[in-house]
Design an enzyme around this catalytic site. Structure first.
Site: not given
Lengths: 302, 302
Positions: B64, B62
């Site tokens: 982030d 992901h």
């Protein structure tokens, strides 16, 4: 026409400086030009509304010009963006972005269109009733385009004082803005020049980064209102600019002078220099109206 | 053992908060754990020497948690790094990084090794004479691993006062550190316990982000010195944590309690909360030693 510099330094993000990204506001459009790492935070700092950005133009696939794009696209996703997003950039950019979206099991809720570029000639990227965007083929270590943003010829401006004396229906005003004459009921023709003023000259912004000195761009950027031309180095490091296919401040100024632009903005400074004023001094020996880009700086050209 | 939080908020980088990245200093190693957009700037702000980072552990793909990796790898390149760099992360990470390096016409002057992970069981990633690193399989929307960093059993500590009374050659000291007894010239044996103190208990750090509440990790993280466990939400938003396969502060505390760890660090807060103290309050109802991660915070465990 307003240019907001989100980042204008070469190579790597640092504590107080950012690599290349700019926002151009022109005729109700908010165009994002290049998108280095950290761009979304710089957009927040400059209070640019994310939802206004519908077009992103990526000059080339060096990290300091596009590593922030995947993050921005992801953030748009998390913010439940609905507007279409158009990305213009070198062939390969679509695969890079989609590979990362797939790896994260994500998909954008909005339409994401890629316009991949391969041409070595200037080509039309975007056109509506008010603005045209074209590529400016540049000379760098990888395939690179600058971008020319052109306002279209604007309408003639109504001379309300003159019009009032004829007590004419507003329905005709649009015709006069387009240059039409007025025909009175008695058949007398009042020429347009008595009813309107000349239009405001359309403005244009030529963005050229990254590139070595090349006069091949002159016909495309000729008489631009504003030229942004990279100046990674000063003349004292011209051996490095030759080797890395970048430009010096003097070379940027030469291009500005030969293209007869009104204003030159310098940027993409190598982080080896502590004082960017030296770039202005060097360019001013060749060209008069030199502006220094700096992170967070907003420049308006009326 | 020192943990520096470079970023600890969920989802998107913002003006004053960063997504996940941490530095763990343990036994002369400087391990980078996750690497969100902006990590290289956060490293600079925390004055972590780039050249000390030889191992990067990516929990999942992901954005982030890894969008900053390509920028860091590129910056290492520009800084003429020479040391090998090892990247541990889910299968797919190598293709993402290499595709971007190829697109920019770049190659790293240093050796870049990818260790791609696919196993759903805990596996050994790294071992030397002082430290072991293992995966902690987590439960999230995509394939995710936490990481367990373990100091190896340390040597016994010399009792210099006792040793001085025997006037013995220092050459033997290493033998005593390993638990060996002393044999005097007259054949008398002095047992090791009279010459040394017990070793300092080896420390361990269990990093668990992102994950839903899962007791399957308990046997792996049992009695860790420090557990970092994500707490994206509070219990009041448990419907969201269930849906997104994240944890609440209470759930993180339950894991800490059941695993009998010494300290719990909370992080990966959703940006919907304005006051992270609420996470500590919620966790404290279950577990006593709760620390709040925050960007730039350094935590030392002796």
């Amino acid at each position: 026409m307003k240019i907001t510099i989100l980042g204008c330094y070469a190579a790597t993000p640092r504590t107080f400086s950012n690599p290349t990204s700019q926002v151009l506001e022109i005729k109700n459009h908010t165009f994002l030009i290049d998108c280095a790492e950290g761009t979304q935070v710089q957009l927040r700092k400059s209070k640019v509304k994310f939802s206004k950005i519908n077009h992103v133009f990526i000059s080339h696939l060096h990290g300091d010009h596009f590593y922030g794009l995947i993050g921005l696209i992801s953030t748009f996703m998390l913010l439940n963006r609905e507007n279409d997003l158009h990305v213009y950039g070198p062939k390969g950019i679509k695969e890079i972005i989609l590979l990362q979206l797939r790896a994260s099991g994500s998909y954008t809720g909005y339409n994401l269109y890629f316009h991949e570029l391969v041409s070595k000639e200037s080509e039309l990227l975007f056109e509506d009733e008010k603005v045209i965007v074209k590529t400016i083929p540049l000379q760098h270590r990888v395939y690179t385009n600058g971008f020319l943003f052109l306002e279209k010829n604007t309408e003639r401006r109504l001379n309300f004082e003159a019009l009032a004396s004829y007590n004419i229906d507003k329905l005709y005003f649009n015709k006069f803005k387009q240059g039409g004459d007025m025909v009175l009921e008695n058949g007398v023709i009042i020429p347009n020049a008595q009813l309107t003023f000349n239009p405001i000259a359309p403005k244009s912004y030529a963005y050229c980064s990254d590139t070595m000195y090349t006069e091949s761009i002159l016909p495309i950027i000729e008489k631009a209102t504003v030229l942004y031309h990279e100046s990674t180095f000063l003349e004292s490091e011209s051996h490095l600019s030759d080797k890395t296919m970048h430009s010096t401040a003097k070379q940027a100024a030469l291009i500005a002078k030969k293209a007869q632009v009104q204003h030159l903005i310098l940027g993409h400074y190598s982080t080896r220099y502590n004082n960017i004023e030296m770039f202005k001094e060097e360019a001013n020996t060749i060209f008069h109206s030199v502006h220094l880009a700096d992170d967070g700086k907003e420049m308006e050209f009326i």
